[in-house]
Design a protein around this motif. Structure first.
Motif: not given
Length: 132
Positions: A35-39, A44-50, A80-96
């Motif tokens: 996921e380094q090149d994608l998620l 990182l880009t979106a969170s810093r862009s805010v 956009e960050m809300q979406t990436w966080v939801q993807v990370a949770v759904r994929c099991g990379y972040l706890d709920c």
């Protein structure tokens, strides 16, 4: 204009966005290598862009349209960050719980930016006494 705020770093919305960006950095270190090149990069880009868009908006306070446009960019990145966080949770990379907390923070950021947009005339810095 609020005389008690001297820089964008003093804005609570900027502080929350910056803290979320640091949290995203720390949490993304646990994402899988594939996921380094994608998620990871997109998060990182979106969170810093805010944060960066808030800083840019502050720098463009002489021009209402530019100020509002940069705040709108920050809102788009927060959404956009809300979406990436939801993807990370759904994929099991972040706890709920961590995901819910971050999504909640980005909702708060989005709403705070909306209030800045709605009250832009308070924040816009006049050029020679004339608002642009």
């Amino acid at each position: 204009m609020h005389d008690f705020i001297h820089s964008y770093q003093e804005l609570q919305v900027y502080q929350l966005a910056f803290n979320c960006s640091v949290d995203i950095y720390r949490l993304s270190r646990g994402f899988p290598e594939e996921e380094q090149d994608l998620l990871t990069r997109q998060s990182l880009t979106a969170s810093r862009s805010v944060c960066a868009s808030i800083a840019e908006a502050w720098g463009k306070r002489r021009y209402r349209k530019a100020f509002v446009a940069k705040l709108s960019d920050a809102q788009a990145e927060a959404a956009e960050m809300q979406t990436w966080v939801q993807v990370a949770v759904r994929c099991g990379y972040l706890d709920c719980q961590a995901g819910q907390e971050l999504v909640g923070h980005y909702r708060t950021i989005f709403a705070a930016l909306e209030r800045l947009v709605e009250n832009a005339s308070v924040w816009v810095k006049p050029v020679d006494g004339v608002l642009q």
